[in-house]
Design a protein around this motif. Sequence first.
Motif, PDB file in Angstrom:
ATOM      1  N   SER A 118      10.158   1.078 -31.404  1.00  0.00           N
ATOM      2  CA  SER A 118       9.365   1.688 -30.352  1.00  0.00           C
ATOM      3  C   SER A 118       9.930   1.276 -28.999  1.00  0.00           C
ATOM      4  N   LYS A 119       9.727   2.114 -27.995  1.00  0.00           N
ATOM      5  CA  LYS A 119      10.175   1.773 -26.637  1.00  0.00           C
ATOM      6  C   LYS A 119       9.376   0.613 -26.061  1.00  0.00           C
ATOM      7  N   ILE A 120       8.145   0.444 -26.552  1.00  0.00           N
ATOM      8  CA  ILE A 120       7.300  -0.617 -26.010  1.00  0.00           C
ATOM      9  C   ILE A 120       7.142  -1.739 -27.028  1.00  0.00           C
ATOM     10  N   ASP A 121       6.822  -2.914 -26.530  1.00  0.00           N
ATOM     11  CA  ASP A 121       6.628  -4.088 -27.369  1.00  0.00           C
ATOM     12  C   ASP A 121       5.536  -3.793 -28.395  1.00  0.00           C
ATOM     13  N   PRO A 122       5.795  -4.051 -29.676  1.00  0.00           N
ATOM     14  CA  PRO A 122       4.797  -3.766 -30.725  1.00  0.00           C
ATOM     15  C   PRO A 122       3.450  -4.450 -30.497  1.00  0.00           C
ATOM     16  N   LYS A 123       3.418  -5.552 -29.753  1.00  0.00           N
ATOM     17  CA  LYS A 123       2.137  -6.222 -29.512  1.00  0.00           C
ATOM     18  C   LYS A 123       1.180  -5.349 -28.698  1.00  0.00           C
ATOM     19  N   PHE A 124       1.725  -4.340 -28.003  1.00  0.00           N
ATOM     20  CA  PHE A 124       0.895  -3.436 -27.210  1.00  0.00           C
ATOM     21  C   PHE A 124       0.343  -2.266 -28.026  1.00  0.00           C
ATOM     22  N   ILE A 125       0.754  -2.145 -29.288  1.00  0.00           N
ATOM     23  CA  ILE A 125       0.334  -1.018 -30.131  1.00  0.00           C
ATOM     24  C   ILE A 125      -0.691  -1.497 -31.155  1.00  0.00           C
ATOM     25  N   LEU A 126      -1.871  -0.906 -31.123  1.00  0.00           N
ATOM     26  CA  LEU A 126      -2.926  -1.220 -32.085  1.00  0.00           C
ATOM     27  C   LEU A 126      -2.587  -0.611 -33.441  1.00  0.00           C
ATOM     28  N   HIS A 127      -2.271   0.669 -33.434  1.00  0.00           N
ATOM     29  CA  HIS A 127      -1.811   1.377 -34.619  1.00  0.00           C
ATOM     30  C   HIS A 127      -1.221   2.711 -34.202  1.00  0.00           C
ATOM     31  N   MET A 128      -0.687   3.432 -35.151  1.00  0.00           N
ATOM     32  CA  MET A 128      -0.125   4.758 -34.913  1.00  0.00           C
ATOM     33  C   MET A 128      -1.090   5.781 -35.499  1.00  0.00           C
ATOM     34  N   GLY A 129      -1.281   6.869 -34.770  1.00  0.00           N
ATOM     35  CA  GLY A 129      -2.182   7.909 -35.246  1.00  0.00           C
ATOM     36  C   GLY A 129      -1.472   9.241 -35.311  1.00  0.00           C
ATOM     37  N   LYS A 130      -1.700   9.976 -36.381  1.00  0.00           N
ATOM     38  CA  LYS A 130      -1.091  11.303 -36.503  1.00  0.00           C
ATOM     39  C   LYS A 130      -1.938  12.286 -35.721  1.00  0.00           C
ATOM     40  N   TYR A 131      -1.329  12.828 -34.680  1.00  0.00           N
ATOM     41  CA  TYR A 131      -2.028  13.735 -33.775  1.00  0.00           C
ATOM     42  C   TYR A 131      -1.098  14.893 -33.437  1.00  0.00           C
ATOM     43  N   GLU A 132      -1.563  16.105 -33.655  1.00  0.00           N
ATOM     44  CA  GLU A 132      -0.753  17.304 -33.425  1.00  0.00           C
ATOM     45  C   GLU A 132       0.601  17.188 -34.120  1.00  0.00           C
ATOM     46  N   GLU A 170       2.412  14.753 -34.922  1.00  0.00           N
ATOM     47  CA  GLU A 170       3.292  13.651 -34.503  1.00  0.00           C
ATOM     48  C   GLU A 170       2.515  12.344 -34.593  1.00  0.00           C
ATOM     49  N   TYR A 171       3.233  11.247 -34.807  1.00  0.00           N
ATOM     50  CA  TYR A 171       2.602   9.930 -34.722  1.00  0.00           C
ATOM     51  C   TYR A 171       2.728   9.431 -33.292  1.00  0.00           C
ATOM     52  N   ILE A 172       1.588   9.053 -32.720  1.00  0.00           N
ATOM     53  CA  ILE A 172       1.603   8.507 -31.375  1.00  0.00           C
ATOM     54  C   ILE A 172       1.008   7.107 -31.389  1.00  0.00           C
ATOM     55  N   ALA A 173       1.408   6.321 -30.402  1.00  0.00           N
ATOM     56  CA  ALA A 173       0.920   4.947 -30.311  1.00  0.00           C
ATOM     57  C   ALA A 173      -0.498   4.924 -29.760  1.00  0.00           C
ATOM     58  N   ILE A 174      -1.388   4.290 -30.495  1.00  0.00           N
ATOM     59  CA  ILE A 174      -2.729   3.993 -30.011  1.00  0.00           C
ATOM     60  C   ILE A 174      -2.625   2.574 -29.453  1.00  0.00           C
ATOM     61  N   LEU A 175      -2.858   2.435 -28.174  1.00  0.00           N
ATOM     62  CA  LEU A 175      -2.576   1.177 -27.488  1.00  0.00           C
ATOM     63  C   LEU A 175      -3.642   0.115 -27.731  1.00  0.00           C
ATOM     64  N   TYR A 216       0.233   8.738 -25.233  1.00  0.00           N
ATOM     65  CA  TYR A 216      -0.377   7.528 -25.778  1.00  0.00           C
ATOM     66  C   TYR A 216      -1.870   7.778 -25.913  1.00  0.00           C
ATOM     67  N   GLY A 217      -2.538   6.911 -26.659  1.00  0.00           N
ATOM     68  CA  GLY A 217      -3.987   6.998 -26.786  1.00  0.00           C
ATOM     69  C   GLY A 217      -4.606   5.621 -26.690  1.00  0.00           C
ATOM     70  N   ILE A 218      -5.880   5.607 -26.288  1.00  0.00           N
ATOM     71  CA  ILE A 218      -6.704   4.405 -26.364  1.00  0.00           C
ATOM     72  C   ILE A 218      -8.043   4.814 -26.952  1.00  0.00           C
ATOM     73  N   GLU A 219      -8.737   3.862 -27.512  1.00  0.00           N
ATOM     74  CA  GLU A 219     -10.048   4.148 -28.060  1.00  0.00           C
ATOM     75  C   GLU A 219     -10.946   4.680 -26.943  1.00  0.00           C
ATOM     76  N   ALA A 220     -11.535   5.831 -27.155  1.00  0.00           N
ATOM     77  CA  ALA A 220     -12.326   6.492 -26.119  1.00  0.00           C
ATOM     78  C   ALA A 220     -13.491   5.629 -25.636  1.00  0.00           C
ATOM     79  N   LEU A 221     -14.081   4.859 -26.532  1.00  0.00           N
ATOM     80  CA  LEU A 221     -15.224   4.036 -26.142  1.00  0.00           C
ATOM     81  C   LEU A 221     -14.844   2.913 -25.178  1.00  0.00           C
ATOM     82  N   LYS A 222     -13.563   2.572 -25.119  1.00  0.00           N
ATOM     83  CA  LYS A 222     -13.109   1.527 -24.186  1.00  0.00           C
ATOM     84  C   LYS A 222     -12.930   2.069 -22.770  1.00  0.00           C
ATOM     85  N   ALA A 223     -12.787   3.372 -22.636  1.00  0.00           N
ATOM     86  CA  ALA A 223     -12.585   3.992 -21.325  1.00  0.00           C
ATOM     87  C   ALA A 223     -13.940   4.204 -20.656  1.00  0.00           C
ATOM     88  N   GLN A 224     -14.135   3.561 -19.517  1.00  0.00           N
ATOM     89  CA  GLN A 224     -15.380   3.697 -18.775  1.00  0.00           C
ATOM     90  C   GLN A 224     -15.391   5.000 -17.984  1.00  0.00           C
TER      91      GLN A 224
END
Length: 165
Positions: free
Chosen positions: A128-142, A144-149, A29-37
């Motif tokens: 998706s295995k997780i509720d779509p409300k938890f997914i911001l968008h999908m990003g193509k990485y390596e 594959e498409y992965i969930a950006i949370l 999974y991924g999250i926006e890097a700027l949100k991670a302290q």
Amino acid sequence: MSVDESEVNIENNIGEEQYLFFLVAGVLYGIEALKAQEIVEYSSITKVPMIRSFVKGVTNIRGNIVPVIDLLERFELGKTKITGKTSIVVVNHAKEEGVMPIGIIIDEVYEVDSIDIAKLRKAPEFGSKIDPKFILHMGKYEQEYIAILNTKTILNIDALSQLEE
């Protein structure tokens, strides 16, 4: 540049966004890097009575009391098994009164990397295995498409603070 309907509506679709990638139950999974302290080693968590089960409690990080949630349990997919690689990602969660740090338990940090904005797509409504409300968008990485949370939804203060029935 034409924009197909499955693309995320990001101005001009030019450039890259930085994401923190991590594993939860073997899924990337991924999250926006700027949100991670910061990312810290998993440490003892003090349980808070009568709070939702996915809120594991609070921990002390550099003198700050930080609530911690189990991301896997938040997704209703089980509980995270604590190992030597288990970490807590401290996320800056914006709320009306300012920013509140909230920790999320992950299995393992993968890396910080960029995704070309043109490779971002809308989250699927189903499949998706997780509720779509938890997914911001999908990003193509390596390749594959992965969930950006969507940290705003995952860390919704109202949902986190509800008492267990």
